[in-house]
Scaffold this motif. Structure first.
Motif, mmCIF file in Angstrom:
data_model
loop_
_atom_site.group_PDB
_atom_site.id
_atom_site.type_symbol
_atom_site.label_atom_id
_atom_site.label_comp_id
_atom_site.label_asym_id
_atom_site.label_seq_id
_atom_site.Cartn_x
_atom_site.Cartn_y
_atom_site.Cartn_z
ATOM 1 N N UNK A 154 -1.203 33.251 -37.922
ATOM 2 C CA UNK A 154 -0.173 32.450 -38.555
ATOM 3 C C UNK A 154 0.908 32.009 -37.591
ATOM 4 N N UNK A 155 0.525 31.911 -36.313
ATOM 5 C CA UNK A 155 1.536 31.585 -35.308
ATOM 6 C C UNK A 155 2.193 30.251 -35.584
ATOM 7 N N UNK A 156 1.344 29.262 -35.907
ATOM 8 C CA UNK A 156 1.907 27.953 -36.248
ATOM 9 C C UNK A 156 2.078 27.902 -37.748
ATOM 10 N N UNK A 157 3.045 28.667 -38.216
ATOM 11 C CA UNK A 157 3.131 28.868 -39.659
ATOM 12 C C UNK A 157 3.624 27.651 -40.427
ATOM 13 N N UNK A 158 3.944 26.573 -39.671
ATOM 14 C CA UNK A 158 4.302 25.364 -40.399
ATOM 15 C C UNK A 158 3.077 24.775 -41.074
ATOM 16 N N UNK A 159 1.922 25.093 -40.505
ATOM 17 C CA UNK A 159 0.695 24.545 -41.083
ATOM 18 C C UNK A 159 0.221 25.412 -42.227
ATOM 19 N N UNK A 160 -0.075 24.770 -43.334
ATOM 20 C CA UNK A 160 -0.490 25.515 -44.518
ATOM 21 C C UNK A 160 -1.758 26.317 -44.260
ATOM 22 N N UNK A 161 -2.701 25.719 -43.528
ATOM 23 C CA UNK A 161 -3.956 26.447 -43.338
ATOM 24 C C UNK A 161 -3.712 27.691 -42.492
ATOM 25 N N UNK A 162 -2.713 27.628 -41.629
ATOM 26 C CA UNK A 162 -2.419 28.787 -40.775
ATOM 27 C C UNK A 162 -1.881 29.939 -41.590
ATOM 28 N N UNK A 163 -0.889 29.689 -42.405
ATOM 29 C CA UNK A 163 -0.325 30.845 -43.118
ATOM 30 C C UNK A 163 -1.243 31.370 -44.205
ATOM 31 N N UNK A 164 -2.037 30.452 -44.779
ATOM 32 C CA UNK A 164 -3.025 30.951 -45.739
ATOM 33 C C UNK A 164 -4.053 31.822 -45.059
ATOM 34 N N UNK A 165 -4.495 31.355 -43.873
ATOM 35 C CA UNK A 165 -5.526 32.094 -43.150
ATOM 36 C C UNK A 165 -5.013 33.461 -42.732
ATOM 37 N N UNK A 166 -3.763 33.521 -42.286
ATOM 38 C CA UNK A 166 -3.254 34.812 -41.818
ATOM 39 C C UNK A 166 -3.160 35.795 -42.976
ATOM 40 N N UNK A 167 -2.716 35.295 -44.132
ATOM 41 C CA UNK A 167 -2.670 36.186 -45.304
ATOM 42 C C UNK A 167 -4.062 36.658 -45.656
ATOM 43 N N UNK A 168 -5.006 35.710 -45.633
ATOM 44 C CA UNK A 168 -6.378 36.061 -46.001
ATOM 45 C C UNK A 168 -6.913 37.129 -45.059
ATOM 46 N N UNK A 169 -6.678 36.922 -43.754
ATOM 47 C CA UNK A 169 -7.181 37.882 -42.772
ATOM 48 C C UNK A 169 -6.607 39.264 -43.062
ATOM 49 N N UNK A 170 -5.315 39.289 -43.244
ATOM 50 C CA UNK A 170 -4.674 40.585 -43.441
ATOM 51 C C UNK A 170 -5.184 41.277 -44.695
ATOM 52 N N UNK A 171 -5.247 40.520 -45.779
ATOM 53 C CA UNK A 171 -5.645 41.139 -47.044
ATOM 54 C C UNK A 171 -7.091 41.591 -47.033
ATOM 55 N N UNK A 172 -7.978 40.747 -46.476
ATOM 56 C CA UNK A 172 -9.396 41.108 -46.478
ATOM 57 C C UNK A 172 -9.621 42.346 -45.611
ATOM 58 N N UNK A 173 -8.999 42.358 -44.415
ATOM 59 C CA UNK A 173 -9.184 43.541 -43.574
ATOM 60 C C UNK A 173 -8.541 44.745 -44.241
ATOM 61 N N UNK A 174 -7.504 44.500 -44.999
ATOM 62 C CA UNK A 174 -6.865 45.612 -45.695
ATOM 63 C C UNK A 174 -7.824 46.282 -46.670
ATOM 64 N N UNK A 175 -8.632 45.473 -47.313
ATOM 65 C CA UNK A 175 -9.611 46.049 -48.233
ATOM 66 C C UNK A 175 -10.487 47.041 -47.491
ATOM 67 N N UNK A 176 -10.946 46.635 -46.308
ATOM 68 C CA UNK A 176 -11.756 47.533 -45.497
ATOM 69 C C UNK A 176 -10.960 48.746 -45.060
ATOM 70 N N UNK A 177 -9.686 48.495 -44.732
ATOM 71 C CA UNK A 177 -8.854 49.597 -44.242
ATOM 72 C C UNK A 177 -8.650 50.666 -45.285
ATOM 73 N N UNK A 178 -8.676 50.275 -46.546
ATOM 74 C CA UNK A 178 -8.537 51.282 -47.598
ATOM 75 C C UNK A 178 -9.674 52.276 -47.501
ATOM 76 N N UNK A 179 -10.888 51.735 -47.342
ATOM 77 C CA UNK A 179 -12.047 52.608 -47.189
ATOM 78 C C UNK A 179 -11.900 53.495 -45.972
ATOM 79 N N UNK A 180 -11.459 52.879 -44.897
ATOM 80 C CA UNK A 180 -11.270 53.622 -43.660
ATOM 81 C C UNK A 180 -10.279 54.759 -43.881
ATOM 82 N N UNK A 181 -9.172 54.425 -44.534
ATOM 83 C CA UNK A 181 -8.153 55.434 -44.807
ATOM 84 C C UNK A 181 -8.708 56.581 -45.629
ATOM 85 N N UNK A 182 -9.481 56.227 -46.656
ATOM 86 C CA UNK A 182 -10.069 57.275 -47.495
ATOM 87 C C UNK A 182 -10.966 58.174 -46.668
ATOM 88 N N UNK A 183 -11.703 57.537 -45.748
ATOM 89 C CA UNK A 183 -12.587 58.318 -44.893
ATOM 90 C C UNK A 183 -11.797 59.316 -44.063
#
Lengths: 638, 103, 161
Positions: free
Chosen positions: A151-180
């Motif tokens: 989301x470095x160029x956060x003026x661009x809509x696709x950038x900030x959407x993508x950064x949120x998506x990346x964070x949230x999707x990896x977070x889903x995986x991280x939950x599993x990791x944390x449980x492990x």
């Protein structure tokens, strides 16, 4: 201990300096970044040497006491770590140098380098950690840096959407990791790898499978495996050098590293290994198919990365920890090379669409030939490094008789060669599209050359390279399986040939092919990435939004209702109390007043002023008193 | 019938009450004074009767009666002086008219 | 026997005089009826073997008090023809008086009097002796009371300056 700690800490220092300096660092931010990474690289080399000669070493210390348990933290250096340190520091260094040219003049130049340094520090500390806790912390920081960079160029809509998506999707995986990790601590009482692996030998197989699957969840998220791969293509909205570092070479490899590091656990569970390999296969094949129809050069590389990560997982799933790690190492370099190369092309053409590119080989020779070498490595052509690493994976699968997965791998190899050939022919050869493209500045081309050299070099050392690596990681090197080698080469060459025929020689009429119903249908499906994003959007996100709506409704209606109700009740009570106060309480008080006044008004007539009336009252009262005393006396004495 | 203490007691009680009636109901201040005298006398009779019958040896009652007489005489003197004073102020001795202490 | 008769006669005189005093509207007549009562009372005292007191009664009441009353009647101008109606609250007064009588009579009769059978002292000298020994203090106080009454009466009744 200090030596190990310094490796990431240098980059942390860079981060702190750049953040504190802020915009003032616009002119010299890159120096800070490069110097610190260079320092880390130097220390990494020293560590590598030390491990090679003296064997692994580590340092653990007690961090915090929770009740009766003490949590240990620490750093270690073993062959796996040493290799990763080198990979990370070299690629990071290349990216830092390259970015001088690519990010020149950007508004937030200093912030870019700051996050880049922070990321490098986090990744370094990830591989240096000797325990799951520190690993997890570094993992999360990397996730943060990924978010910041996408989301470095956060003026661009696709950038900030993508950064949120990346964070949230990896977070889903991280939950599993944390449980492990929690499960690990709950069953073994420690986070330190060595102690965990010791304890694991006595644990129930089902438990180990569960834990390893949880850990793998993290890998699925971070390494963009199916079904959590959806964030990686979108992440291309970030600056290309950042993509090169994070989403090609290093961060996405963290998942692979996690599985490799936890290999003693995975080895104990056949089920987990099978799951790893299967997911790897699905990912590899699916991503390769999608890559074939992509029009954005970065997207092609993104899907290619996903696909190659799948290969690494297949290697690990086949029980060959060496194969997976070797491919990770070689891939890091040639993928970084390809990304930086694509960055160079994008910088020249000011577009990411391959249809805007063509015949660039004449104008940008360095970029062209380094890119081609990288593509060949990716396709797995002898004698480049990619050939050897891919071969190891195929051999491992063959040895383990994992036929369906092997089949997927081979098909994937064909597709890999095909789509890379497509890109190369379309972008660098053929008709020029009429723009004033020129070769990129030195700061950008030099890293390309260096990475190419490494790519070639790792391969040149051929048997020695793979041998050395295998021995270094503590396994026994096996002789090359000729059948596999020839087979994979044939597949790759045929892929390139088809690509040449279609895109260069135009032997197969692409226009006609494209109009075929089957092809169009396939293209649509692939362009839509198998509809996975839409699926997630509708079911996962949609369901969540419905839940949020419900919560909002609940808050508005029920909670506010209760609050307003309470307010109303209070109001009613207040009014009642007010009425009570006005009428009853005041009534009593006023009543008393009236009574007193009335009594007074009437009683004052007793003050007649006449002597005799007073006397009468007096005697009357006297009689009453006498009677009363008589009564008392008669009743029973006074 | 034998003359007993009871006769005297009844007699004096009746006399006292007659005097009381007059003291409470007469309009003229002087009439009230006269009734007061009557009441004092009734008391005296009572005392002397009791002295005669209950303490015949040490006729205490009679002494009491002497002092009652003295005080009653003083009272009459002063009371009548007051009546004269009132008469001078208001030209009347009707007690109904003397009501300065009314509400 | 004769005592009883004497008592009844004297009582009748006293009560009768008192009743007449109450009933008559002429204040001078009232005064004289009172005089009659007081004299009869003296007789009662004599009947009770209180000779000294009987004489005292005559001196003080029949003599001084009655004269005083008559003087004041004269001075305050309530003449013979003055209407002396009973007050409007005669009823209340009557009730009170009756009630008191109703209480006092039975009370006194039922009181447990201890009646010693000794002979009553009739000697006046005994009276005198006791008056100046045992009852000296009340005697002196009585004289002060008289003094105060004297001074007060003079003061109250004097001419306005």
């Amino acid at each position: 201990m200090l030596q190990l700690a310094l490796i990431p800490l240098l980059c942390v220092a860079s981060f702190i300096v750049l953040v504190t300096a802020g915009r003032r660092a616009r002119e010299w931010a890159h120096y800070v970044g490069i110097v610190t990474v260079l320092g880390s690289f130097g220390l990494s080399v020293a560590t590598f040497a030390r491990v090679m000669s003296g064997g692994p070493f580590s340092h653990t210390f007690a961090w915090v006491k929770l009740g009766s348990k003490t949590i240990q933290l620490g750093l270690q250096a073993d062959p796996l770590t040493a290799v990763m340190l080198l990979v990370i520091s070299i690629v990071s260094l290349m990216v830092n140098v390259y970015s001088i040219g690519y990010m020149h003049g950007d508004e937030r130049y200093h912030w870019y380098y700051a996050v880049l340094s922070l990321f490098t520090a986090a990744m370094l500390s990830l591989v240096l950690a000797n325990n799951y806790l520190l690993m997890y912390m570094s993992w999360e920081i990397m996730g943060l840096c990924s978010y910041l960079l996408i989301g470095f160029w956060f003026e661009k809509e696709e950038a900030y959407n993508a950064s949120k998506k990346a964070f949230l999707v990896t977070r889903v995986g991280d939950v599993g990791f944390g449980l492990g990790i929690i499960a690990i601590f709950a069953t073994t009482g420690t986070f330190v790898f060595r102690d965990v692996f010791h304890a694991a030998e006595g644990m129930a197989p089902a438990l180990i499978t569960l834990i390893t699957l949880f850990l793998f969840c993290g890998a699925i998220g971070k390494s963009a495996q199916f079904p959590l791969h959806v964030w990686l293509p979108d992440a291309m909205a970030g600056p290309t050098p950042a993509s090169a570092l994070i989403h090609a070479a290093t961060m996405v490899a963290a998942g692979v590293y996690l599985v490799a590091r936890s290999f003693p656990l995975f080895e104990l569970s056949e089920t987990s290994l099978a799951v790893v390999a299967t997911i790897g296969a699905i990912t590899a094949l699916g991503a390769a198919l999608i890559a074939v129809v992509q029009l954005d050069i970065k997207k092609v590389l993104a899907y290619s990365t996903i696909s190659q990560l799948g290969y690494m997982m297949m290697g690990l799933g086949a029980g060959s920890y060496v194969a997976g790690m070797w491919h990770l190492t070689t891939h890091a370099f040639f993928k970084a090379l390809l990304f930086l190369g694509s960055g160079s092309v994008i910088h020249a053409v000011h577009s990411q669409d391959i249809r805007d590119m063509g015949g660039l080989s004449k104008k940008m020779p360095i970029t062209t030939w380094t890119f081609i070498i990288g593509s060949l490595a990716l396709a797995g052509i002898f004698p480049l490094s990619g050939f050897f690493s891919k071969d190891e994976i195929l051999a491992a699968l063959y040895h383990k008789h994992m036929w369906p997965i092997l089949g997927a791998a081979i098909l994937g190899a064909f597709l890999t060669a095909f789509y890379m050939a497509r890109v190369c022919f379309v972008v660098f050869f053929g008709r020029e599209k009429g723009h004033h493209a020129h070769e990129s500045p030195l700061v950008m081309t030099v890293p390309l050359v260096i990475l190419t050299a490494i790519t070639v070099g790792l391969g040149l050392d051929a048997r020695l390279g793979a041998h050395f690596f295998t021995e270094f990681l503590g396994e026994h090197p096996e002789p090359i399986n000729l059948m596999i080698a020839l087979g994979s080469t044939a597949v790759a060459l045929s892929g390139i040939a088809v690509g040449w025929l279609v895109y260069h020689r135009r032997a197969i009429p692409l226009g006609t092919v494209k109009k075929q119903r089957l092809v169009m249908y396939a293209t649509t499906v692939l362009r839509n990435k198998f509809g996975l994003d839409e699926l997630y959007e509708h079911y996962v996100v949609g369901a969540f939004i419905k839940f949020c709506d419900f919560c909002a409704w609940f808050d508005r209606t029920v909670v506010d209702g209760i609050v307003n109700g309470a307010a109303s009740v209070t109001l009613v009570a207040a009014r009642a109390a007010g009425w009570f106060d006005t009428h009853i309480v005041d009534g009593i008080v006023n009543g008393l007043g009236f009574v007193v006044m009335g009594a007074g008004k009437r009683l004052r007539y007793a003050q007649t002023g006449r002597l005799q009336s007073y006397a009468q009252w007096m005697y009357g009262t006297l009689i009453v008193i006498i009677l009363f005393i008589l009564w008392l006396t008669l009743r029973g004495g006074l | 019938m034998e003359l007993t203490l009871n006769h005297y007691l009844t007699f004096s009680a009746v006399l006292f009450c007659m005097g009381l009636y007059g003291a409470l109901s007469k309009r003229s201040a002087i009439a009230v004074m006269m009734c007061l005298e009557l009441m004092a006398n009734a008391v005296n009779i009572n005392l002397i009767a009791l002295a005669r019958y209950v303490t015949p040896g040490t006729i205490k009652g009679q002494f009491f009666a002497i002092f009652v007489m003295v005080v009653a005489a003083a009272e009459v003197g002063l009371g009548l002086a007051i009546v004269l004073s009132i008469y001078r102020q208001k030209s009347t001795i009707e007690l109904n008219q003397v009501n300065l202490m009314k509400w | 026997m004769s005592e009883t008769v004497g008592f009844y006669i004297l009582a009748a005189l006293v009560v009768g005089g008192a009743a007449m005093m109450l009933r008559t509207t002429n204040i001078v007549h009232s005064a004289f009826y009172l005089l009659g009562s007081l004299l009869a009372t003296a007789g009662v005292y004599a009947l009770l073997s209180a000779g000294f007191l009987a004489i005292m009664q005559i001196f003080i009441y029949a003599g001084a008090v009655t004269v005083l009353l008559l003087f004041v009647i004269m001075l305050t101008g309530t003449g013979v023809a003055d209407v002396e109606a009973p007050g409007t609250h005669a009823l209340a007064a009557g009730l009170v008086a009756l009630a008191l009588a109703a209480i006092l009579v039975p009370l006194q009769i039922r009181a447990p009097w201890v009646l010693p059978k000794a002979a009553v002292v009739t000697d006046t000298s005994v009276l005198g002796r006791l008056l100046f020994s045992q009852y000296l203090l009340p005697f002196e106080l009585a004289s002060i009371v008289l003094l105060v009454a004297l001074v007060g009466a003079i003061f109250l009744a004097r001419e306005e300056q």
